[in-house]
Write an enzyme that holds these catalytic residues in place. Structure first.
Site, PDB file in Angstrom:
ATOM      1  N   ASP A 182       0.826  -1.217   0.000  1.00 54.93           N
ATOM      2  CA  ASP A 182       0.000   0.000   0.000  1.00 54.93           C
ATOM      3  C   ASP A 182       0.861   1.270   0.000  1.00 54.93           C
ATOM      4  OD1 ASP A 182      -1.506  -2.189   0.825  1.00 54.93           O
ATOM      5  OD2 ASP A 182      -2.881  -0.966   2.005  1.00 54.93           O
ATOM      6  N   HIS A 184      -1.053   4.453  -0.654  1.00 54.66           N
ATOM      7  CA  HIS A 184      -2.069   5.386  -0.175  1.00 54.66           C
ATOM      8  C   HIS A 184      -1.726   6.851  -0.388  1.00 54.66           C
ATOM      9  CE1 HIS A 184      -5.152   2.803   1.230  1.00 54.66           C
ATOM     10  NE2 HIS A 184      -4.354   2.104   2.018  1.00 54.66           N
ATOM     11  N   ASP A 211      -3.868  -0.484  -3.578  1.00 56.11           N
ATOM     12  CA  ASP A 211      -4.008   0.656  -2.673  1.00 56.11           C
ATOM     13  C   ASP A 211      -2.977   1.751  -2.948  1.00 56.11           C
ATOM     14  OD1 ASP A 211      -6.168  -0.654  -1.693  1.00 56.11           O
ATOM     15  OD2 ASP A 211      -5.586  -0.519   0.418  1.00 56.11           O
ATOM     16  N   ASP A 214      -6.038   7.136  -2.093  1.00 58.29           N
ATOM     17  CA  ASP A 214      -6.814   7.408  -0.871  1.00 58.29           C
ATOM     18  C   ASP A 214      -5.902   7.690   0.322  1.00 58.29           C
ATOM     19  OD1 ASP A 214      -9.412   7.467  -1.704  1.00 58.29           O
ATOM     20  OD2 ASP A 214      -9.798   5.336  -1.348  1.00 58.29           O
ATOM     21  N   ARG A 215      -6.461   8.468   1.219  1.00 59.68           N
ATOM     22  CA  ARG A 215      -5.833   8.798   2.503  1.00 59.68           C
ATOM     23  C   ARG A 215      -4.692   9.803   2.386  1.00 59.68           C
ATOM     24  NH1 ARG A 215      -7.226   3.195   4.338  1.00 59.68           N
ATOM     25  NH2 ARG A 215      -8.838   3.644   5.863  1.00 59.68           N
ATOM     26  N   ASN A 243      -8.211  -2.882  -2.581  1.00 62.40           N
ATOM     27  CA  ASN A 243      -9.609  -2.587  -2.247  1.00 62.40           C
ATOM     28  C   ASN A 243      -9.925  -1.095  -2.358  1.00 62.40           C
ATOM     29  OD1 ASN A 243      -7.984  -2.212   0.085  1.00 62.40           O
ATOM     30  ND2 ASN A 243      -9.818  -2.149   1.344  1.00 62.40           N
ATOM     31  N   HIS A 244      -8.894  -0.261  -2.451  1.00 61.50           N
ATOM     32  CA  HIS A 244      -9.144   1.167  -2.632  1.00 61.50           C
ATOM     33  C   HIS A 244      -9.183   1.577  -4.095  1.00 61.50           C
ATOM     34  CE1 HIS A 244      -9.418   3.006   1.371  1.00 61.50           C
ATOM     35  NE2 HIS A 244      -8.808   1.894   1.738  1.00 61.50           N
ATOM     36  N   HIS A 295      -3.600  -8.446  -3.199  1.00 62.94           N
ATOM     37  CA  HIS A 295      -3.674  -7.351  -2.245  1.00 62.94           C
ATOM     38  C   HIS A 295      -4.069  -7.775  -0.825  1.00 62.94           C
ATOM     39  CE1 HIS A 295      -4.082  -3.371  -0.640  1.00 62.94           C
ATOM     40  NE2 HIS A 295      -5.302  -3.665  -0.209  1.00 62.94           N
ATOM     41  N   ARG A 385     -13.558  -5.574   9.536  1.00 63.85           N
ATOM     42  CA  ARG A 385     -13.627  -4.740   8.349  1.00 63.85           C
ATOM     43  C   ARG A 385     -15.023  -4.777   7.722  1.00 63.85           C
ATOM     44  NH1 ARG A 385      -8.527  -3.331   5.891  1.00 63.85           N
ATOM     45  NH2 ARG A 385      -6.807  -4.646   6.542  1.00 63.85           N
ATOM     46  N   HIS A 412      -2.333  -4.667   2.413  1.00 64.76           N
ATOM     47  CA  HIS A 412      -3.661  -4.463   3.001  1.00 64.76           C
ATOM     48  C   HIS A 412      -3.690  -4.129   4.485  1.00 64.76           C
ATOM     49  CE1 HIS A 412      -7.969  -4.586   2.759  1.00 64.76           C
ATOM     50  NE2 HIS A 412      -8.141  -5.733   3.343  1.00 64.76           N
ATOM     51  N   ASP A 588     -26.063  12.933  -6.058  1.00 64.87           N
ATOM     52  CA  ASP A 588     -25.607  14.069  -6.846  1.00 64.87           C
ATOM     53  C   ASP A 588     -24.715  13.568  -7.973  1.00 64.87           C
ATOM     54  OD1 ASP A 588     -24.711  16.611  -7.644  1.00 64.87           O
ATOM     55  OD2 ASP A 588     -23.056  16.534  -6.203  1.00 64.87           O
ATOM     56  N   ASP A 590     -24.089  14.418 -10.917  1.00 61.73           N
ATOM     57  CA  ASP A 590     -23.302  15.317 -11.768  1.00 61.73           C
ATOM     58  C   ASP A 590     -22.248  16.110 -10.977  1.00 61.73           C
ATOM     59  OD1 ASP A 590     -24.984  16.919 -10.409  1.00 61.73           O
ATOM     60  OD2 ASP A 590     -25.687  18.078 -12.143  1.00 61.73           O
ATOM     61  N   SER A 592     -22.319  18.258  -8.652  1.00 61.98           N
ATOM     62  CA  SER A 592     -22.524  19.690  -8.493  1.00 61.98           C
ATOM     63  C   SER A 592     -22.307  20.112  -7.039  1.00 61.98           C
ATOM     64  CB  SER A 592     -23.944  20.069  -8.921  1.00 61.98           C
ATOM     65  OG  SER A 592     -24.871  19.498  -8.016  1.00 61.98           O
ATOM     66  N   GLU A 599     -34.842  16.122  -2.061  1.00 59.28           N
ATOM     67  CA  GLU A 599     -33.951  14.946  -2.046  1.00 59.28           C
ATOM     68  C   GLU A 599     -33.361  14.734  -0.651  1.00 59.28           C
ATOM     69  OE1 GLU A 599     -31.844  14.530  -6.396  1.00 59.28           O
ATOM     70  OE2 GLU A 599     -31.394  16.307  -5.216  1.00 59.28           O
ATOM     71  N   ASP A 628     -30.332  25.497   4.094  1.00 59.00           N
ATOM     72  CA  ASP A 628     -30.472  26.187   2.818  1.00 59.00           C
ATOM     73  C   ASP A 628     -30.190  27.670   3.054  1.00 59.00           C
ATOM     74  OD1 ASP A 628     -31.083  27.070   0.356  1.00 59.00           O
ATOM     75  OD2 ASP A 628     -33.257  26.836   0.559  1.00 59.00           O
ATOM     76  N   ASN A 630     -28.882  30.179   1.339  1.00 58.40           N
ATOM     77  CA  ASN A 630     -29.301  31.268   0.456  1.00 58.40           C
ATOM     78  C   ASN A 630     -30.745  31.115  -0.030  1.00 58.40           C
ATOM     79  OD1 ASN A 630     -28.795  29.085  -1.053  1.00 58.40           O
ATOM     80  ND2 ASN A 630     -27.372  30.052  -2.484  1.00 58.40           N
ATOM     81  N   ASP A 632     -32.421  28.976  -1.781  1.00 58.36           N
ATOM     82  CA  ASP A 632     -32.741  28.713  -3.188  1.00 58.36           C
ATOM     83  C   ASP A 632     -33.275  27.295  -3.371  1.00 58.36           C
ATOM     84  OD1 ASP A 632     -30.499  27.229  -2.759  1.00 58.36           O
ATOM     85  OD2 ASP A 632     -29.431  27.890  -4.557  1.00 58.36           O
ATOM     86  N   GLU A 639     -20.336  21.326   2.283  1.00 60.93           N
ATOM     87  CA  GLU A 639     -20.095  22.421   3.217  1.00 60.93           C
ATOM     88  C   GLU A 639     -20.819  22.154   4.526  1.00 60.93           C
ATOM     89  OE1 GLU A 639     -18.140  25.138   3.246  1.00 60.93           O
ATOM     90  OE2 GLU A 639     -17.299  24.070   1.526  1.00 60.93           O
TER      91      GLU A 639
END
Lengths: 661, 174
Positions: A182, A184, A211, A214-215, A243-244, A295, A385, A412, A588, A590, A592, A599, A628, A630, A632, A639
């Protein structure tokens, strides 16, 4: 301190001493040695405790991740809203690979690299100087332009597609091979390996055992160096899937975030093709027909002949098990089909059916990617795990004999020394990310295999400072950081813990015995830890040895993004924030970063139902309104979830014994 | 007629044995926890080289000689290099119950340094410390010596101010 200094010491201190004096000196030396050995042992144990905390929390988190797949099936069955509005989620969760990637390569050639770009420029077809160029550029913290990243990914996929599920390699007197575990996203470790062991080439063969990402902070750089090297030396550098190498894992463990942060414009395209590249990574490598390099590990039922034939690219994610063809789930899927068929952007559910592995095939691959060896005999589910299995020495012998092999080299698991040998020398673990949990937590290692010789291990540790701090300071730092994350787990379960303590504390004294405390902690948090030894770091104890159980909640609290919210809701959101983030990210599709209020509400209600959380819907509605910002009608969930932070008032536990939270 | 004192004694004994039972159960759990952290393969065994660390992490400070004897006691008839928990548990429980190998108190430790500091300067030179620790008593291995020096020796004066050193180490542990 060098050996030289030790041999050079103390000549001519004193000459003759009386017998009595020398006896006193001997006794004094014994006292100091005895004390120091005790101190040093306790230090070593503290180091172990800290690593145990890190590892238990890491695995508990993986377990939550694995459980998400149940939630997704539950979601598909209950959240009709999704199929009506977004067939892409259905296809994302039920495994139809996007077919249109091929058309995209032409489009990539149209991406312009501006003259102002100061980073490395790759020349396709790639040659050795490109590896050099890339390594140098990354050492200077440059970022490779998205156009090159995309092109490397497309080329890598093309070459990977030609590879069998297991790559066969041989060593010879003139050809040795290096195996790394790994990484990572820890670029400094990769640089250190190359510095010590040389860059990959025809004469310097490597296996990278999964691996890669990630991390760590530099997953994309690690991946680019590995892929570019692979494209230059496709027969001398071998990549195994870990696995990552799984897009759902990347959502939780940081690589998705890293890409979207570094590639604001083309991040989405990178993620999309990456998802596909992962599925083409070979499952393993077999060296000299003797050594199996994979792995995670094996299981009782591991069948390499079957694994050689599996269509490995159908394995998209550990969170997307094949949908069974009979029983209830079948009708559910049919329902999807009908829904999906009616969609404007049609999802061919019939294709997605033939595109999935059988349950047995899928499990075979999961066992390879997720399992860990254990000393106990037999093969049983990997409960810590939540995926793969534990396999004992008898399983190793059986599977190796069945396939006429001698040894398994796997990765691993983080090991303090970077490698570990078990099962009578038949299983070797190699882990190449040093300082994995924390600065100084572990060494990294790689293995070199020479022709007809036993494997040789090389250890290293990346250090930032030139002068090493004394051991006790390093261990204190690791310990502090481990206790810190443990306290964050504790505060997330405050309400449940208090409830558990109250069940033990019948006289409402605010105190329980050490044993009762340890029992409540272990049961409520689901973490198997040396609680008795850790208690002094977490709680205050009275003179009779009883625990003031409220003391573990002092000096720490969860910051509330919304003041009015009740603490149970806050604790729940904090506790499940990683799970929620993945769920929202899947909705989500797309990227965004926004989901609608509607949702959010329906997803949260489903989540509550599935995880048995008892929180009033009206509380959640209220929360959604406040999120929410603002007004909208949409929520920036990243965030929002980031706002749930734990505040530590003091890093070291307060000394006073009586204060309560 | 019952002797009230006798009843009292019986009660005392019952209370006593129950609290011993609780104490024993707690000791067992404590020993198990300390053992498990070193049981890498999760099969109730640890490497014989880690037994010393486990015993000492439980707050007992046997000398190297005493440790040697303890290992002989918990080892298999034909040593495998591994110690089984079932063998270790009763021996360790007895040690805890009998409160054997009590740790060195701070004042005794300070006294020991003062003996070595025969001219009462308040410090030992690095060379002196190395000489005493590697040539006297149960000598340190090179690894142990280097580890101790890394925290003990002040790099500028090249010496150990043992009073400060002891204070520092004691604070680190509490």
């Amino acid at each position: 301190m060098s050996t030289h200094d030790l041999e050079d010491m103390g000549c001519g201190t004193s000459s003759a001493k009386s017998d009595r004096q020398s006896e006193k000196v001997l006794k004094a030396a014994l006292v100091i040695q005895n004390w120091y050995r005790g101190y040093s042992a306790r230090l070593k144990a503290r180091h172990r405790y800290a690593l145990t905390i890190f590892q238990s929390i890491e695995y508990a988190d993986e377990q939550c991740q694995m459980q998400l797949s149940n939630f997704f099936s539950f979601m598909m069955e209950n959240y009709t809203h999704i199929h009506e509005k977004d067939p892409e989620i259905v296809s994302r969760l039920f495994g139809s690979t996007s077919q249109n990637n091929e058309d995209k390569q032409d489009y990539i050639r149209l991406i312009e690299v501006p003259d102002s770009y100061k980073g490395p420029r790759l020349q396709f077809p790639l040659t050795f100087p490109d590896i050099d160029l890339l390594v140098d550029a990354f050492k200077q913290q440059q970022i490779l332009h998205a156009r090159y990243v995309l092109e490397v990914l497309f080329e890598t996929k093309k070459v990977l597609k030609q590879k069998p599920n297991f790559t066969h390699v041989t060593t010879s007197p003139s050809k040795e091979i290096t195996i790394c575990g790994d990484l990572h996203g820890k670029l400094d470790d990769l640089f250190l390996i190359f510095y010590k062991n040389g860059l990959p080439s025809e004469n310097n063969s490597y296996i990278f055992n999964g691996d890669f990402v990630d991390r760590g902070r530099n997953s994309i750089e690690v991946l680019m160096i590995l892929f570019v090297s692979f494209l230059v030396y496709p027969n001398d550098l071998h990549l195994n899937r870990g696995n990552h190498e799984d897009f759902m894992m990347n959502l939780r463990y940081g690589f998705t975030k890293e890409i979207l942060y570094k590639y604001k414009i083309h991040g989405k395209e990178i993620l999309e093709i990456l998802e596909d590249v992962y599925t083409w990574l070979p499952i393993g490598t077999i060296i000299d027909n003797e050594i199996l390099v994979i792995h995670g590990g094996i299981s009782e039922s591991t069948d390499l002949d079957l694994l050689q034939r599996v269509e490995r690219h159908k394995m998209k994610s550990v969170l997307m098990p094949p949908v069974p063809l009979d029983g209830d789930r079948h009708t559910t899927l049919k329902k999807h089909k009908i829904n999906a068929m009616a969609m404007p952007r049609e999802v061919k559910s019939s294709t997605s059916m033939s595109e999935q592995l059988t349950k047995h095939e899928w499990e075979q691959i999961i066992d390879i990617l997720w399992s860990d060896p254990r000393g106990q005999k037999g093969c049983y589910p990997n409960t810590s795990r939540g995926g793969g299995c534990y396999f004992g020495p008898d399983v190793t012998s059986k599977v190796l004999n069945r396939h006429h092999l001698k040894m398994v080299i796997r990765s691993h698991e983080c090991k303090p020394e970077g490698y570990e040998i078990c099962h009578d020398g038949k299983v070797v673990t190699v882990f190449s990310a040093s300082n994995y949990y924390e600065e100084g937590s572990n060494r990294g290692a790689y293995i070199k295999l020479f022709y007809d010789m036993d494997p040789r291990f090389f250890q290293y540790q990346v250090t930032r400072t030139t002068c090493l701090k004394p051991l006790y300071q390093r261990i204190s730092a690791i310990e502090t950081s481990a206790i810190r994350i443990l306290r964050e787990r504790i505060i997330a379960r405050k309400t449940d813990l208090i409830h558990a303590f109250h069940l033990q504390d019948l006289s409402k004294s605010g105190k329980v015995s050490l044993g009762q405390w340890a029992f409540s902690m272990e049961n409520t948090l689901g973490l198997h830890l040396p609680w008795r030894s850790l208690s002094s770091h977490l709680v205050t104890t009275d003179t009779d040895g009883n625990i003031n159980y409220m003391s573990s909640f002092q000096d720490i609290h969860i910051q509330k993004p919304v003041k009015e919210a009740q603490s149970t809701l806050i604790e729940t959101l904090y506790r499940y924030r990683s799970d929620l983030q993945i769920i929202f990210n899947v909705i989500d599709s797309d990227h965004s970063g926004l989901i609608s209020m509607e949702e959010f509400r329906s997803m949260w209600k489903l989540f509550n139902r599935h995880y048995n959380i008892h929180i009033d819907d009206c509380q959640v509605d209220e929360l959604a309104e406040r999120m929410d910002l603002n007004k909208d009608g949409s929520i920036d969930f990243n965030e929002f979830l980031k706002a749930f932070d734990v505040v530590h008032k003091l890093d070291k536990k307060h000394k006073s014994k009586s204060s309560f939270a | 007629m019952e002797d009230p004192r006798g009843v009292g004694r019986d009660k005392e004994q019952i209370i006593h044995s129950r609290s011993t039972e609780i104490l024993l159960a707690e000791y067992h759990k404590k020993i198990k926890e300390a053992f498990e952290v070193f049981d890498h393969e999760a099969n109730n065994t640890v490497d014989v080289r880690e037994i010393g660390t486990i015993i000492r992490s439980l707050g007992c400070c046997p000398s190297e000689g005493e440790l040697h004897d303890l290992i002989a006691e918990v080892e298999e008839e034909e040593p495998t290099g591994y110690i089984r928990f079932e063998k270790f548990l009763p021996v360790m429980t007895r040690i805890l119950l009998e409160r054997r190998y009590r740790p060195i108190p701070e004042d005794l430790l300070l006294e020991a340094f003062e003996v070595l500091d025969s001219s009462k300067r308040g410090f030992l030179l690095k060379e002196e410390l190395i000489k005493y620790m590697t040539e006297e008593g149960e000598p340190f291995s090179q690894e142990e010596m280097e580890e101790m020096l890394s925290a003990a020796i002040h790099p500028e004066s090249n010496s150990i101010h043992y009073k400060d050193y002891i204070t520092m180490m004691v604070i680190d542990e509490s």
